[in-house]
Design a protein around this motif. Structure first.
Motif, PDB file in Angstrom:
ATOM      1  N   VAL A 383       0.867  -1.062  -0.080  1.00  0.00           N
ATOM      2  CA  VAL A 383       0.007  -0.050  -0.106  1.00  0.00           C
ATOM      3  C   VAL A 383       1.005   1.082  -0.149  1.00  0.00           C
ATOM      4  N   VAL A 384       0.641   2.269  -0.972  1.00  0.00           N
ATOM      5  CA  VAL A 384       1.410   3.303  -1.017  1.00  0.00           C
ATOM      6  C   VAL A 384       0.617   4.505  -1.027  1.00  0.00           C
ATOM      7  N   LYS A 385       1.045   5.559  -0.509  1.00  0.00           N
ATOM      8  CA  LYS A 385       0.441   7.004  -0.388  1.00  0.00           C
ATOM      9  C   LYS A 385       1.482   8.236  -0.435  1.00  0.00           C
ATOM     10  N   ASN A 386       1.044   9.102  -1.079  1.00  0.00           N
ATOM     11  CA  ASN A 386       1.707  10.319  -1.097  1.00  0.00           C
ATOM     12  C   ASN A 386       1.573  11.184   0.272  1.00  0.00           C
ATOM     13  N   VAL A 387       2.664  11.616   0.557  1.00  0.00           N
ATOM     14  CA  VAL A 387       2.441  12.636   1.512  1.00  0.00           C
ATOM     15  C   VAL A 387       3.369  14.058   1.122  1.00  0.00           C
ATOM     16  N   GLY A 388       2.505  15.239   1.446  1.00  0.00           N
ATOM     17  CA  GLY A 388       3.058  16.503   0.831  1.00  0.00           C
ATOM     18  C   GLY A 388       3.176  16.574  -0.558  1.00  0.00           C
ATOM     19  N   GLU A 389       4.057  17.451  -1.012  1.00  0.00           N
ATOM     20  CA  GLU A 389       4.165  17.659  -2.542  1.00  0.00           C
ATOM     21  C   GLU A 389       5.439  17.301  -2.940  1.00  0.00           C
ATOM     22  N   LYS A 390       5.523  16.649  -4.310  1.00  0.00           N
ATOM     23  CA  LYS A 390       6.522  16.045  -4.912  1.00  0.00           C
ATOM     24  C   LYS A 390       8.024  17.120  -5.207  1.00  0.00           C
ATOM     25  N   PRO A 391       8.811  16.693  -4.464  1.00  0.00           N
ATOM     26  CA  PRO A 391      10.171  17.630  -4.559  1.00  0.00           C
ATOM     27  C   PRO A 391      10.394  17.762  -6.102  1.00  0.00           C
ATOM     28  N   GLU A 392      11.314  18.694  -6.309  1.00  0.00           N
ATOM     29  CA  GLU A 392      11.540  18.979  -7.795  1.00  0.00           C
ATOM     30  C   GLU A 392      12.490  17.925  -8.464  1.00  0.00           C
ATOM     31  N   LYS A 393      13.190  16.981  -7.665  1.00  0.00           N
ATOM     32  CA  LYS A 393      14.030  15.893  -8.120  1.00  0.00           C
ATOM     33  C   LYS A 393      13.172  14.592  -8.173  1.00  0.00           C
ATOM     34  N   GLY A 394      11.989  14.763  -7.803  1.00  0.00           N
ATOM     35  CA  GLY A 394      11.282  13.357  -7.662  1.00  0.00           C
ATOM     36  C   GLY A 394      10.877  13.096  -6.237  1.00  0.00           C
ATOM     37  N   TRP A 395       9.959  12.028  -6.200  1.00  0.00           N
ATOM     38  CA  TRP A 395       9.598  11.681  -4.614  1.00  0.00           C
ATOM     39  C   TRP A 395      10.658  10.774  -4.188  1.00  0.00           C
ATOM     40  N   PRO A 396      11.052  11.086  -2.707  1.00  0.00           N
ATOM     41  CA  PRO A 396      11.601  10.240  -1.882  1.00  0.00           C
ATOM     42  C   PRO A 396      10.663   9.033  -1.652  1.00  0.00           C
ATOM     43  N   LEU A 397      11.359   7.860  -1.352  1.00  0.00           N
ATOM     44  CA  LEU A 397      10.500   6.632  -1.301  1.00  0.00           C
ATOM     45  C   LEU A 397      10.819   5.932   0.011  1.00  0.00           C
ATOM     46  N   PHE A 398      10.022   5.863   0.952  1.00  0.00           N
ATOM     47  CA  PHE A 398      10.038   5.321   2.408  1.00  0.00           C
ATOM     48  C   PHE A 398       9.507   3.822   2.196  1.00  0.00           C
ATOM     49  N   ILE A 399      10.448   2.901   2.153  1.00  0.00           N
ATOM     50  CA  ILE A 399       9.638   1.607   2.167  1.00  0.00           C
ATOM     51  C   ILE A 399       9.643   0.854   3.731  1.00  0.00           C
ATOM     52  N   ALA A 400       8.461   0.642   4.188  1.00  0.00           N
ATOM     53  CA  ALA A 400       8.367   0.391   5.655  1.00  0.00           C
ATOM     54  C   ALA A 400       7.700  -1.216   5.625  1.00  0.00           C
ATOM     55  N   MET A 401       8.329  -2.031   6.609  1.00  0.00           N
ATOM     56  CA  MET A 401       8.204  -3.524   6.678  1.00  0.00           C
ATOM     57  C   MET A 401       7.812  -3.742   8.039  1.00  0.00           C
ATOM     58  N   HIS A 402       6.512  -4.811   8.307  1.00  0.00           N
ATOM     59  CA  HIS A 402       5.765  -4.738   9.353  1.00  0.00           C
ATOM     60  C   HIS A 402       6.513  -5.908  10.158  1.00  0.00           C
ATOM     61  N   GLY A 403       5.625  -5.975  11.367  1.00  0.00           N
ATOM     62  CA  GLY A 403       6.091  -7.111  12.393  1.00  0.00           C
ATOM     63  C   GLY A 403       5.232  -8.306  12.177  1.00  0.00           C
TER      64      GLY A 403
END
Length: 698
Positions: A383-403
């Motif tokens: 599941v992926v969501k956007n937070v805030g506005e896209k920076p000029e160089k592209g979106w940073p991507l945070f990959i989070a893994m569950h317990g």
């Protein structure tokens, strides 16, 4: 004796005139300072009397110099420097000007800003001028020009003071005294040392540098010498052919005047409207500069027009659309290789554009649209969501893994739902994509088995091709079962991440090596009471290994254990970690790599690759100025994947392999760029030149 009134009046008037004249004479003896000087004296606060002493005691023919210094000093100097320091600096600078044949030819504005100035940037304020004057004047006494004298000092000074380049220096902006005390300095420290030595004998100099090469291979500092005009040279890198030469010419040619982080700046003691970018103190704005990018940047090569870019895209697209057998025999027109050598970054962008639109990603595109990622028989939804506005160089991507882990599917699904909102949104940063990844199964080691690193690489490839991300701003994080995954994945493929964070997990013995984290930010949080399965003990053991590496490699291994007293396995204070990690950026072309292979799966590591990866192989490689020092263990054959961010193509590459030296001709090829671009799926991990190394051959 009688005196008439008229005589008294005359005598009184004469006395009044005399008093008036003497008062005027007294007023003329007391200097009237300019508005700039008065403002500087006010900012000096308690140190005002020292500066007034320096101004008043400066000889009349040198007072202009003292006024220049006081008017342009940073506030920290106004409040700390003593009169004796300033007066000695003044006296010796003017003395040197009279004793060298080129002194009279130096314009006053150059002399004041680039000879008299006692500092280059924000280094410690040592009284270096007397020692250097006595050391350097005998060396240059027979030189006929400032340029000749500067080249002579560059060739002799560093052996004389026993200082060499080293990453082990204490700080980048060392003063001459600090560098000579430890015998080593960074490129900035070497430049400061040479600059002060030159200034001591009236050779005008200024520090020049860029905060980041346009090709992102790092920053650099060098020196400019004034000899009728400005000429550049590397400190401790004197070219026998003269000035305006150096290994960094190709990098400097790509500088971008209007992009602050990729421009080139010359430091100025005199105040300007531009700040010199201090990479060690990015928020400091009281060191001034000129933007001198135009002196270095190369004009675009003929041919890289809109049509030229389209030609490259078309040629690359044909390669990507071909079948495997055709690609093995593929040859590009040599004109594209030449263009690549001249304009690497525009060609890289054109090839990346061609790859993104190639028809070979049909299956990957379906997975992306379906919010899932696959590797062989393993499939993970996300599941992926956007937070805030896209920076000029592209979106940073945070990959989070569950317990979870070795538990029923319902438990792991529940843990996945928790992870979808576990790490808090961070409105204070510009923007990012947050991706909660479901483990591909419900086994104990669902996130930390050999199929997981290639699965994560495929996930990053998806978002690089279709998700408009910044590939140098990909982050990995996880809690408990997901934390074990991050501990397993991060050290195996650190070249894919800007930073990795682990919570409530520990390393599994024999599966990773801390040595691979030489260049990647890696943090792991463990509670004081989290002792199940030896978690705390294994974290402490890993931390001890890291601390030893840090002690042996100053400034490297950005790895940190975050020990939380009173906490157990759950509830660690890590939910704002995205904010902490956000500022990190991957450097895809770090100059020193240590790769200890722990599996037969991962075949690429930054700019190294092996054909047959096996646990127990190891490669340590460090590049500097078209030389690479390599030591290996059990690695018989491997490749160096290089480009203009790492080497210059106008000279051979000198390879020292386990002590044996060899030379290799370097030539950029569009075919190599396309091959590595397709293989890695990351424009920053694509390279233009491949050097095959046979470790079992002399």
């Amino acid at each position: 004796m009688l005196v008439n009134k008229a005589s008294l009046r005359i005598a009184f008037l004469m006395m009044a005139c005399s008093l008036s004249f003497n008062s005027a004479a007294f007023a003329e003896d007391k200097p009237t300072w300019s508005v700039a000087i008065e403002k500087a004296l006010d900012r000096a606060e308690k140190n005002r009397t020292e500066l007034e002493k320096a101004l008043n005691e400066a000889p009349a023919d040198q007072r202009k110099g003292m006024e220049f210094l006081v008017a342009n000093m940073p506030d920290s100097d106004l409040r700390s420097l003593k009169a004796d320091f300033l007066l000695e600096n003044l006296e010796l600078a003017y003395k040197a000007r009279k004793q060298v044949v080129w002194g009279a030819k130096i314009p006053d504005e150059i002399f004041l800003n680039n000879v008299l100035a006692y500092a280059n940037v924000d280094e410690a304020r040592d009284p270096w001028r007397k020692e250097f004057f006595e050391m350097c004047l005998p060396l240059v006494k027979d030189c006929k020009s400032a340029g000749e004298a500067a080249q002579l000092l560059n060739s002799k000074l560093f052996d004389k003071v026993k200082v060499k380049y080293s990453t082990q220096r204490k700080k980048p902006h060392q003063s001459p005294k600090e560098s000579m005390e430890i015998g080593m300095a960074s490129c900035t420290g070497l430049s400061i040392l040479l600059s002060d030595a030159c200034r001591s004998v009236c050779i005008p100099t200024r520090i020049v540098g860029t905060p980041l090469w346009a090709n992102k291979r790092g920053n650099h500092t060098w020196l400019e010498i004034w000899d009728g005009d400005w000429h550049f040279t590397g400190a401790c890198e004197q070219d026998p052919s003269g000035m305006d030469r150096g290994w960094f010419v190709g990098d400097a040619a790509q500088a971008k005047k209007d992009v602050p982080e990729h421009a080139i700046y010359a430091a100025s003691f005199q105040k300007t409207n531009v700040s010199f970018p201090l990479v060690w103190a990015r928020n400091k704005k009281d060191v001034f500069a000129e933007n001198v990018t135009d002196r270095y940047a190369r004009k675009p090569a003929a041919g890289l027009t809109k049509d030229g870019s389209q030609d490259i895209e078309k040629a690359a697209a044909a390669y990507f659309a071909a079948n495997e057998e055709q690609r093995e025999k593929w040859k590009f027109d040599e004109k594209f290789d030449q263009l690549l050598g001249e304009q690497e970054e525009p060609v890289r962008r054109a090839v990346w554009k061609a790859l993104r639109s190639a028809p070979i990603h049909e299956e990957l595109k379906k997975d992306f649209t379906s919010n899932q990622v696959k590797y062989k028989e393993y499939l993970s939804p996300y599941v992926v969501k956007n937070v805030g506005e896209k920076p000029e160089k592209g979106w940073p991507l945070f990959i989070a893994m569950h317990g979870g882990g070795g538990a029923p599917k319902e438990v792991n699904d529940s843990q996945w739902r928790v992870m979808q909102k576990y790490y808090k949104d961070q409105p204070s940063v510009t923007g990012y994509k947050y991706l909660a990844l479901r483990a591909p199964n419900d086994t104990w080691n669902g996130f930390y088995d050999l199929y997981v690193p290639p699965l994560i690489s495929n996930l990053i490839r998806q978002f690089a091709l279709f998700g408009d991300i910044d590939t140098s701003k990909v982050f990995l994080m996880g809690y408990s079962h997901g934390g074990y995954g991050a501990f397993f994945i991060g050290p195996k493929i650190p070249d894919r991440f800007a930073a990795v964070h682990v919570s409530a997990a520990a390393p599994t013995d024999g599966t990773i090596s801390a040595k691979t984290l030489r260049n990647t930010r890696f943090t792991f949080m463990i509670g004081e009471n989290d002792n199940a399965y030896g978690r705390r003990e294994r974290c402490e053991k890993f931390n001890a290994e890291v601390q030893k590496l840090k002690d042996q490699n100053k400034g490297e291994f950005p790895v940190e254990m975050e020990f939380r007293k009173g906490f157990g396995h759950g509830g660690l204070p890590d939910r704002d970690k995205i904010k902490d990690m956000y500022s990190s950026t991957r450097n895809p072309v770090s100059k020193h790599l240590t790769w200890e292979l722990t599996d037969p799966v991962v075949a690429d590591f930054f700019w190294l690759s092996v054909a047959k990866p096996e646990a127990g192989q190891a490669i340590d490689a460090a590049i500097s100025k078209n030389s690479v020092e390599i030591t290996t263990r059990n690695a018989k054959q491997f490749d160096l994947d290089l480009d203009g961010r790492l080497v210059s193509f106008d000279k051979p590459l000198v390879v020292s392999l386990n002590g044996a030296k060899s030379e290799h001709t370097l030539r950029p090829r569009l075919l190599t760029l396309c091959q590595t671009m397709q293989k890695r799926g990351d424009p920053e991990l694509a390279f233009t030149c491949r050097v095959r190394i046979e470790a079992d051959k002399k």
